[in-house]
Design a protein around this motif. Structure first.
Motif, PDB file in Angstrom:
ATOM      1  N   LEU A   1       0.831  -1.207   0.000  1.00  0.00           N
ATOM      2  CA  LEU A   1       0.000   0.000   0.000  1.00  0.00           C
ATOM      3  C   LEU A   1       0.865   1.256   0.000  1.00  0.00           C
ATOM      4  CD1 LEU A   1      -2.813   1.277   0.208  1.00  0.00           C
ATOM      5  CD2 LEU A   1      -2.630   1.077   2.702  1.00  0.00           C
ATOM      6  N   GLY A   2       1.936   1.233   0.805  1.00  0.00           N
ATOM      7  CA  GLY A   2       2.825   2.386   0.872  1.00  0.00           C
ATOM      8  C   GLY A   2       3.485   2.681  -0.459  1.00  0.00           C
ATOM      9  N   PHE A   3       3.954   1.631  -1.150  1.00  0.00           N
ATOM     10  CA  PHE A   3       4.591   1.825  -2.445  1.00  0.00           C
ATOM     11  C   PHE A   3       3.600   2.392  -3.461  1.00  0.00           C
ATOM     12  CE2 PHE A   3       7.893  -1.462  -1.231  1.00  0.00           C
ATOM     13  CZ  PHE A   3       8.917  -0.541  -1.164  1.00  0.00           C
ATOM     14  N   ILE A   4       2.391   1.865  -3.457  1.00  0.00           N
ATOM     15  CA  ILE A   4       1.378   2.362  -4.395  1.00  0.00           C
ATOM     16  C   ILE A   4       1.086   3.836  -4.134  1.00  0.00           C
ATOM     17  CG2 ILE A   4      -1.050   2.170  -5.079  1.00  0.00           C
ATOM     18  CD1 ILE A   4      -0.813  -0.848  -4.585  1.00  0.00           C
ATOM     19  N   MET A   5       0.955   4.210  -2.868  1.00  0.00           N
ATOM     20  CA  MET A   5       0.666   5.606  -2.528  1.00  0.00           C
ATOM     21  C   MET A   5       1.851   6.515  -2.856  1.00  0.00           C
ATOM     22  SD  MET A   5      -1.346   4.956   1.100  1.00  0.00           S
ATOM     23  CE  MET A   5      -1.643   6.699   1.401  1.00  0.00           C
ATOM     24  N   MET A   6       3.083   6.018  -2.639  1.00  0.00           N
ATOM     25  CA  MET A   6       4.261   6.821  -2.966  1.00  0.00           C
ATOM     26  C   MET A   6       4.358   7.067  -4.472  1.00  0.00           C
ATOM     27  SD  MET A   6       7.066   5.117  -0.361  1.00  0.00           S
ATOM     28  CE  MET A   6       8.465   5.809  -1.250  1.00  0.00           C
ATOM     29  N   ILE A   7       4.103   6.019  -5.262  1.00  0.00           N
ATOM     30  CA  ILE A   7       4.129   6.165  -6.717  1.00  0.00           C
ATOM     31  C   ILE A   7       3.046   7.132  -7.170  1.00  0.00           C
ATOM     32  CG2 ILE A   7       3.738   4.957  -8.898  1.00  0.00           C
ATOM     33  CD1 ILE A   7       5.009   2.488  -7.579  1.00  0.00           C
ATOM     34  N   ASN A   8       1.864   7.000  -6.591  1.00  0.00           N
ATOM     35  CA  ASN A   8       0.761   7.886  -6.946  1.00  0.00           C
ATOM     36  C   ASN A   8       1.092   9.332  -6.606  1.00  0.00           C
ATOM     37  OD1 ASN A   8      -2.195   8.275  -7.684  1.00  0.00           O
ATOM     38  ND2 ASN A   8      -2.179   9.087  -5.590  1.00  0.00           N
ATOM     39  N   ARG A   9       1.741   9.535  -5.446  1.00  0.00           N
ATOM     40  CA  ARG A   9       2.114  10.900  -5.033  1.00  0.00           C
ATOM     41  C   ARG A   9       3.160  11.488  -5.977  1.00  0.00           C
ATOM     42  NH1 ARG A   9       5.623  13.210  -0.922  1.00  0.00           N
ATOM     43  NH2 ARG A   9       4.712  15.121  -0.122  1.00  0.00           N
ATOM     44  N   ARG A  10       4.138  10.690  -6.374  1.00  0.00           N
ATOM     45  CA  ARG A  10       5.153  11.174  -7.303  1.00  0.00           C
ATOM     46  C   ARG A  10       4.541  11.513  -8.661  1.00  0.00           C
ATOM     47  NH1 ARG A  10       7.331  11.774  -3.332  1.00  0.00           N
ATOM     48  NH2 ARG A  10       9.448  11.260  -2.676  1.00  0.00           N
ATOM     49  N   LEU A  11       3.613  10.672  -9.138  1.00  0.00           N
ATOM     50  CA  LEU A  11       2.950  10.959 -10.407  1.00  0.00           C
ATOM     51  C   LEU A  11       2.140  12.242 -10.318  1.00  0.00           C
ATOM     52  CD1 LEU A  11       1.728   7.401 -11.493  1.00  0.00           C
ATOM     53  CD2 LEU A  11       3.569   8.751 -12.515  1.00  0.00           C
ATOM     54  N   GLN A  12       1.477  12.446  -9.185  1.00  0.00           N
ATOM     55  CA  GLN A  12       0.702  13.667  -9.000  1.00  0.00           C
ATOM     56  C   GLN A  12       1.607  14.896  -8.998  1.00  0.00           C
ATOM     57  OE1 GLN A  12      -1.612  13.725  -5.405  1.00  0.00           O
ATOM     58  NE2 GLN A  12      -2.594  15.664  -5.872  1.00  0.00           N
ATOM     59  N   GLN A  13       2.776  14.788  -8.341  1.00  0.00           N
ATOM     60  CA  GLN A  13       3.717  15.903  -8.314  1.00  0.00           C
ATOM     61  C   GLN A  13       4.227  16.226  -9.709  1.00  0.00           C
ATOM     62  OE1 GLN A  13       6.632  14.471  -5.489  1.00  0.00           O
ATOM     63  NE2 GLN A  13       5.586  15.397  -3.739  1.00  0.00           N
ATOM     64  N   ARG A  14       4.500  15.174 -10.501  1.00  0.00           N
ATOM     65  CA  ARG A  14       4.977  15.408 -11.864  1.00  0.00           C
ATOM     66  C   ARG A  14       3.904  16.046 -12.732  1.00  0.00           C
ATOM     67  NH1 ARG A  14       8.757  10.237 -13.697  1.00  0.00           N
ATOM     68  NH2 ARG A  14      10.288  10.412 -12.003  1.00  0.00           N
ATOM     69  N   LEU A  15       2.659  15.610 -12.553  1.00  0.00           N
ATOM     70  CA  LEU A  15       1.570  16.197 -13.322  1.00  0.00           C
ATOM     71  C   LEU A  15       1.365  17.657 -12.939  1.00  0.00           C
ATOM     72  CD1 LEU A  15      -1.027  13.266 -13.291  1.00  0.00           C
ATOM     73  CD2 LEU A  15       0.284  14.100 -15.247  1.00  0.00           C
ATOM     74  N   GLU A  16       1.452  17.946 -11.634  1.00  0.00           N
ATOM     75  CA  GLU A  16       1.313  19.331 -11.189  1.00  0.00           C
ATOM     76  C   GLU A  16       2.454  20.188 -11.725  1.00  0.00           C
ATOM     77  OE1 GLU A  16       1.098  19.110  -6.970  1.00  0.00           O
ATOM     78  OE2 GLU A  16      -1.030  18.534  -6.942  1.00  0.00           O
ATOM     79  N   ALA A  17       3.671  19.634 -11.700  1.00  0.00           N
ATOM     80  CA  ALA A  17       4.818  20.378 -12.218  1.00  0.00           C
ATOM     81  C   ALA A  17       4.650  20.657 -13.704  1.00  0.00           C
ATOM     82  CB  ALA A  17       6.111  19.606 -11.967  1.00  0.00           C
ATOM     83  N   ALA A  18       4.137  19.669 -14.445  1.00  0.00           N
ATOM     84  CA  ALA A  18       3.923  19.857 -15.876  1.00  0.00           C
ATOM     85  C   ALA A  18       2.834  20.881 -16.146  1.00  0.00           C
ATOM     86  CB  ALA A  18       3.570  18.521 -16.532  1.00  0.00           C
TER      87      ALA A  18
END
Length: 284
Positions: free
Chosen positions: A101-118
């Motif tokens: 669960l932690g890995f899935i949430m960490m990946i999701n958070r990183r993807l969200q940060q990249r989308l926000e940055a873009a």
């Protein structure tokens, strides 16, 4: 780890030794993973939660290893009824689920940060996009209005940029834009807002900055850009329009119109200079 288990499994059956090997190897892996999370930037609850699971599981493995070393040589899987053994079985099942669960949430958070940055940052230069700049600038104007602070806005245009593209191609033009942004960031403060207005035009909002201070910043930007060709890079200059106000409810568009008029005067008066919507000035 599989190679280490060959001897105590197939050559000389030693249940205690197998437990020690598995516990030590897994504990080292979990601690290394926890340390890797420590080095991550912008950590949040998800990262700390995953790190805690790694450390807690490693501690259980370490205790299990110690208890096993103190157990008699006759210890076998069916006779291992120690409390730590049951704790290990329970925590292992929980940690597998929690870490997944932690890995899935960490990946999701990183993807969200990249989308926000873009979404918020220009893909070429890394500065704010036009929309993100306007949103942030209006919030900063509202804050300055409440505090009574003056705020200045610069609209910066690269002179004769079309001729740069014609001479060096679009890749060369992109390099000039990146060089300009890097140079301008050396002048701006960390809390100043800097965005790409469109094409070769950029805007910078300077909170708590009066007209004299804004002129100093504009002059330094003109000067540092004028030195762009010294190291063999493509030379370029900029023209800047300056607007300084004490916010009273106007949005960024109204101030931008004043700065844009000043920029037009800078272009008309010879380029490679800055002008103000109130006071006309020449870059040093």
């Amino acid at each position: 780890m599989a190679a280490l288990l060959v001897w105590p499994t197939f050559v000389h059956d030693d249940y205690r030794f197998r437990i020690v090997i598995v516990s030590v190897v897994n504990a080292c892996f979990f601690l290394a993973s926890a340390f890797a999370i420590t080095r991550m930037s912008a950590k949040g609850f998800v990262e700390y939660f995953t790190q805690f699971i790694f450390v807690a599981t490693a501690l259980v493995l370490a205790v299990r290893c110690g208890v096993t070393l103190l157990a008699p040589n006759t210890l076998q899987p069916l006779t291992n009824t120690s409390f730590i053994h049951y704790v290990y079985l329970a925590t292992t099942s929980f940690s597998i689920l929690a870490l997944s669960l932690g890995f899935i949430m960490m990946i999701n958070r990183r993807l969200q940060q990249r989308l926000e940055a873009a979404a918020f940052h220009d893909g070429l230069t890394g500065v704010f996009t036009r929309t993100a700049f306007f949103d942030s600038a209006n919030m900063e104007l509202a804050r300055c209005h409440r505090s009574g602070d003056k705020v200045s806005l610069l609209i910066i245009d690269l002179d004769d940029f079309k001729s740069i593209n014609d001479r060096f191609g679009h890749l060369g033009g992109d390099g000039v834009l990146i060089d300009f942004v890097n140079r301008t960031r050396q002048v701006l403060r960390s809390h100043d807002l800097f965005g790409r207005y469109g094409g070769e035009e950029f805007v910078a909002l300077l909170p708590v900055t009066d007209q004299k201070q804004a002129h100093e910043v504009a002059g330094r930007i003109c000067a540092i850009c004028q030195r762009s060709g010294e190291a063999g890079a493509t030379a370029f200059t900029v023209s800047i329009g300056v607007a300084t106000v004490q916010p009273g409810g106007e949005d960024i568009g109204a101030i931008l119109a004043q700065a844009d008029a000043a920029l037009y005067r800078a272009k008309r008066n010879g380029k490679n200079r800055y002008e103000s919507h109130v006071v006309i000035s020449t870059a040093a």
